[in-house]
Design an enzyme around this catalytic site. Structure first.
Site, short mmCIF file in Angstrom:
data_model
loop_
_atom_site.label_atom_id
_atom_site.label_comp_id
_atom_site.label_asym_id
_atom_site.label_seq_id
_atom_site.Cartn_x
_atom_site.Cartn_y
_atom_site.Cartn_z
CG HIS A 1 -2.09 -0.61 0.96
ND1 HIS A 1 -3.20 -0.36 0.50
CD2 HIS A 1 -2.19 -1.95 1.53
CE1 HIS A 1 -4.16 -1.32 0.73
NE2 HIS A 1 -3.52 -2.23 1.13
CE LYS B 1 -6.80 13.85 0.24
NZ LYS B 1 -6.95 12.44 -0.38
NE ARG B 2 -4.92 10.16 10.09
CZ ARG B 2 -3.84 9.22 10.59
NH1 ARG B 2 -3.99 7.72 10.58
NH2 ARG B 2 -2.96 9.72 11.41
CE LYS C 1 -3.19 10.81 3.03
NZ LYS C 1 -4.25 10.26 2.33
CB THR D 1 -10.44 4.93 -1.34
OG1 THR D 1 -10.24 5.19 0.14
CG2 THR D 1 -9.75 3.68 -1.71
CE LYS E 1 -14.31 6.34 1.05
NZ LYS E 1 -13.71 6.70 2.15
C1 LIG Z 1 -12.28 7.10 2.40
C2 LIG Z 1 -11.68 7.53 3.76
C3 LIG Z 1 -10.34 7.60 3.78
C4 LIG Z 1 -9.39 7.58 2.67
O1 LIG Z 1 -9.22 8.83 2.19
P1 LIG Z 1 -8.05 9.23 1.30
O2 LIG Z 1 -8.37 10.62 0.72
O3 LIG Z 1 -8.09 8.23 0.01
O4 LIG Z 1 -6.85 9.28 1.94
C5 LIG Z 1 -9.83 8.06 5.24
N1 LIG Z 1 -10.88 8.29 5.97
C6 LIG Z 1 -12.03 8.08 5.87
C7 LIG Z 1 -13.02 8.18 7.15
C8 LIG Z 1 -12.51 7.60 4.99
O5 LIG Z 1 -14.00 7.34 4.69
#
Ligand SMILES: *Cc1c(COP(=O)(O)O)cnc(C)c1O
Length: 794
Positions: free
Chosen positions: A340, A528-529, A534, A638, A642
């Site tokens: 990953h 995101k984190r 990022k 991911t 979404k």
């Molecule tokens: C989908 C999701 C992530 C992943 O987000 P990225 O933008 O791909 O890093 C992280 N936290 C939560 C709560 C999510 O639903």
């Protein structure tokens, strides 16, 4: 099926009865939590029959299984998902209407199961949903942490972490399976492959039911709790503290040696318990251990479950008395590895001392694996001395988990096309040379049942009405929407949908933190984190630039469409830079939101405690999705999928799955900027990046830095950030700043053309079908697992 959910009248009767049985209250006096609890209990009980049917089917038909080993499963709430997939949602909704209860309110009474910290854990959760929905016998395997990922509070603009003792409230969807508890030996020392004087710990499985989408299939996620073992003779205070430490918390502090040992212990316990359970089940069915790989695949999600490999060797050799070569053949035909990351500092490794002390026999096995692996490399002849050393399973006083995984697995996959290419050609080049056939790509996905059907009823209805409802079972059919990209009726519907979802998010934010957002503004969102790669920092620096420009340039102000910038992110508790960035964003938010000369055009919100439930409000509400990682650094992402599926345009770099998003939806329907992956690699290779030179030549950056120094009574307050940018800027924030500014100017112009924007938005929805995790799981199954489907209708 014969359940109380067949008809609303039966359901109503049973519901009221259960309320009285469980809580001795009448409906009118019940609390929302009691109402939730009763509904969840009834549903969980009704799933039991199908759980058993599914198990029986798998057994009778001798189906092969995949065990998905993952340190994290970021499940969120299960109630809505389980109601939807079981097909009972509408009956319950009707019944609740009759009873004058608010189903939505009751759904919200469930706590998030936050057993993960971000994308990797959420991916695992999506995979469970897709596998069950496709009728594949895949079972999750992890730890039952009594505390999930921390709850975030922002106090004086700074992150404060609180524990998340989510199991204090009953987790209704789990069922303890004491009969399948397993004893695991730790510590001790080895004599002639025998572990002497081990410390025993007991792992007890809890099964969480995973409901397939209206196919009757119910699989499970097995979560292991830990307790004192009956085999343990001396049960002192230290022992009990260790035993109850293992399943206490996700990612405990590992800044000292005790913490490190605990982390390794956690990894070992859920890996070993899962392996042992599978081998036991296999043997109980009267099968030969030598055929194990014909009945099981172990999918290793990132390196946390690496110990599955040497543990399997240990059981086959020490307990089943199978010779090394045959044990190795069985193991390597069973295990498959998903990588990953490409950040090499994130590649997991363990100090030999800690490893050998905790797992002496496992260490011995890893040493033997390493000896044989090195001899393969030397015999091969294509690798020089240094390469052989660097590829070793053990080196620089550490055990290298990723190397064990590559050597011990028949499949190694990356999680997006670009990521897999980088693994093959750069990060793991030598391994790819050695094992070209092992490497493959499986681009991540998300379950559209949660991230579209559940979170966006409005869009779901538009799709049903426009193209018919069969897209739900085959998401590629969303392509039919392409024909409506210029249809003004469809565009209007999408426009309305966005407004509704933006209002719902704005209401949440207002309720939680008192900031009012205008739903007619552009919702530009990065959630995101928090991590430097990022580049939330680049985002906020750009916003500060915009703010100054609004104040100094009337023409710019005249042309600026109102924007609401929304951030959400948790920073690792010990990650200083990440916490500084949160403070910078939240401090600036306060300033800009209170400036009446601009706040009708520009607002900034840092939402508190971003988690799955919050994401369910956020994803459908975005106009613009910020996916701005330094190219090469985001393996897939991911969140980007979404947002896309809900009609946002991506403003992003050519990184991770963004590459595939623009391949699917069209370059013209998204906004791409910044350095490309090859450009980034080249700059790193040449070592010639001088961020200060960029700064010196760009007045905009100087003004932004100047402003940051004015934001706090101590001008040096954010200097850690600013100095880092000037002196190192490892993630090219300054280098990409100019093209990021341009990208935003383009977005601003795009949005003013409403029909043009809606056309692009529709194109993103219509071409998001590729990103369903149903496709990802189908790919895994066709290429790696080869599972047959469960068909309960037969
Ligand atoms: C989908 C999701 C992530 C992943 O987000 P990225 O933008 O791909 O890093 C992280 N936290 C939560 C709560 C999510 O639903």
């Amino acid at each position: 099926m014969n359940t109380i959910f067949e008809h609303k009248d039966t359901f109503k009767k049973e519901y009221v009865k259960k309320l009285s049985d469980l809580f001795q209250v009448e409906l009118k006096d019940s609390t929302v939590y009691q109402r939730y609890s009763v509904l969840a209990h009834l549903l969980d009980e009704s799933l039991k029959e199908n759980f058993e049917k599914t198990n029986a089917y798998v057994k009778e038909n001798n189906l092969k299984k995949t065990i998905y080993f993952s340190m994290e499963f970021l499940m969120g709430r299960l109630i809505t998902n389980n109601l939807q997939n079981s097909g009972y949602y509408d009956v319950v909704k009707e019944a609740f209407k009759d009873l004058d209860l608010d189903l939505n309110e009751v759904e919200h009474a469930e706590e998030d199961a936050g057993l993960g910290n971000g994308g990797l854990g959420r991916l695992a959760a999506c995979f469970l949903d897709s596998s069950a929905s496709l009728g594949l016998p895949l079972y999750g395997n992890s730890l039952r942490y009594r505390e999930g990922f921390f709850v975030q509070e922002i106090k004086n603009h700074k992150q404060v972490e609180h524990p998340d003792p989510w199991l204090k409230k009953e987790f209704i969807w789990e069922e303890k399976d004491e009969a399948n508890a397993i004893n695991i030996p730790l510590f001790g020392y080895v004599e002639h492959t025998q572990l002497i004087n081990p410390v025993w710990i007991k792992a007890i499985p809890y099964n969480v039911k995973i409901v397939g989408d209206k196919n009757g299939v119910v699989t499970s996620l097995r979560l292991w709790a830990t307790d004192a073992s009956d085999l343990q003779k001396h049960v002192g205070e230290d022992y009990l503290r260790m035993v109850h430490g293992v399943d206490r918390q996700l990612y405990p502090d590992d800044s000292n040696e005790e913490g490190k040992t605990l982390r390794l212990l956690q990894s070992y316990v859920f890996s070993a318990a899962g392996v042992k359970q599978a081998i036991k089940e296999h043997k109980d069915l009267g099968r030969d251990p030598k055929d194990f790989h014909k009945f099981y695949t172990f999918q290793i999600n990132d390196t946390h479950p690496t110990l599955v490999i040497p543990e399997m060797m240990r059981i086959l050799m020490d307990e089943e008395k199978i010779g090394y070569d045959q044990a190795w053949s069985i193991t390597t035909q069973t295990c498959a590895f998903t990588n990953h990351t490409i950040l090499s500092e994130a590649l997991e490794k363990w100090d030999i001392r800690i490893f050998r002390n905790l797992l002496p026999r496992i260490y011995e096995i890893v040493q033997e694996m390493n000896r044989r692996f090195r001899s393969i490399l030397v015999t091969d002849g294509r690798f020089n001395k240094e390469q052989v050393y660097l590829m070793g399973l053990i080196g620089q006083n550490h055990v290298r988990m990723a190397h064990i995984c590559i050597y011990g697995s028949f499949s190694v996959n990356g999680v997006a096309a670009l990521h897999t290419d980088i693994l093959k050609n750069e990060e793991m080049k030598d391994f790819f040379t050695l094992y070209p056939d092992k490497f493959n790509n499986k681009t991540n996905g998300i379950t559209h049942r949660r991230w579209l059907i559940h979170t966006n009823k409005e869009l779901t209805k538009i799709l049903d009405d426009t193209i018919g409802s069969f897209w739900r079972d085959d998401l590629t059919k969303l392509e039919l929407l392409d024909a409506y990209k210029n249809d003004s009726k469809t565009q209007n519907l999408i426009d309305q949908m966005k407004k509704t979802k933006k209002q719902a998010l704005a209401d949440q934010i207002f309720e939680k933190q008192g900031v009012k957002l205008d739903v007619n503004s552009i919702f530009d969102i990065q959630v995101k984190r928090l991590h430097e790669y990022k580049r939330q920092l680049m985002n906020i620096l750009h916003i500060i630039y915009v703010y100054q420009k609004l104040k100094s340039d009337p023409v710019f102000k005249e042309n600026y469409y109102p924007h609401s910038f929304i951030f959400g992110a948790k920073a690792a508790p010990s990650y200083y830079m990440a916490k500084q960035v949160i403070e910078l964003i939240d401090t600036f938010a306060d300033i800009v939101n209170n400036d009446e000369s601009t706040n009708y055009l520009l607002k900034v919100v840092f939402v508190r405690n971003y988690n799955v439930t919050y994401a369910e409000y956020i994803m459908p509400a975005a106009d613009l999705s910020e996916q701005i990682s330094t190219a090469t650094k985001e393996a897939s992402g991911t969140g980007n999928m979404k947002f896309m599926m809900n009609g946002a345009l991506t403003i992003g770099t050519m990184d991770g799955a963004n590459v595939e998003i623009v391949r699917e939806a069209g370059m013209d329907n998204n906004i791409i900027f910044g350095l490309s992956a090859p450009e980034v690699s080249e700059i790193y290779a040449n070592n010639g990046y001088k961020p200060r030179e960029i700064y010196e030549k760009d007045q905009r950056l100087k003004d932004v830095f100047h402003f940051v120094r004015s934001m706090h009574k101590n001008p040096a307050h954010f200097d850690y950030i600013l100095n880092n940018l000037l002196n190192s800027d490892y993630f090219f924030v300054l280098k990409d700043f100019d093209s990021y500014v341009t990208a935003h100017e383009i977005a601003n112009e795009y949005y003013k053309d409403r029909n043009g924007w809606l056309h692009k938005s529709i194109m993103n929805i219509a071409h998001s079908g590729f990103f369903t995790s149903d496709r990802t799981i189908t790919n895994y199954n066709n290429d790696i697992w080869h599972l047959n489907k469960i068909d309960l209708k037969k």
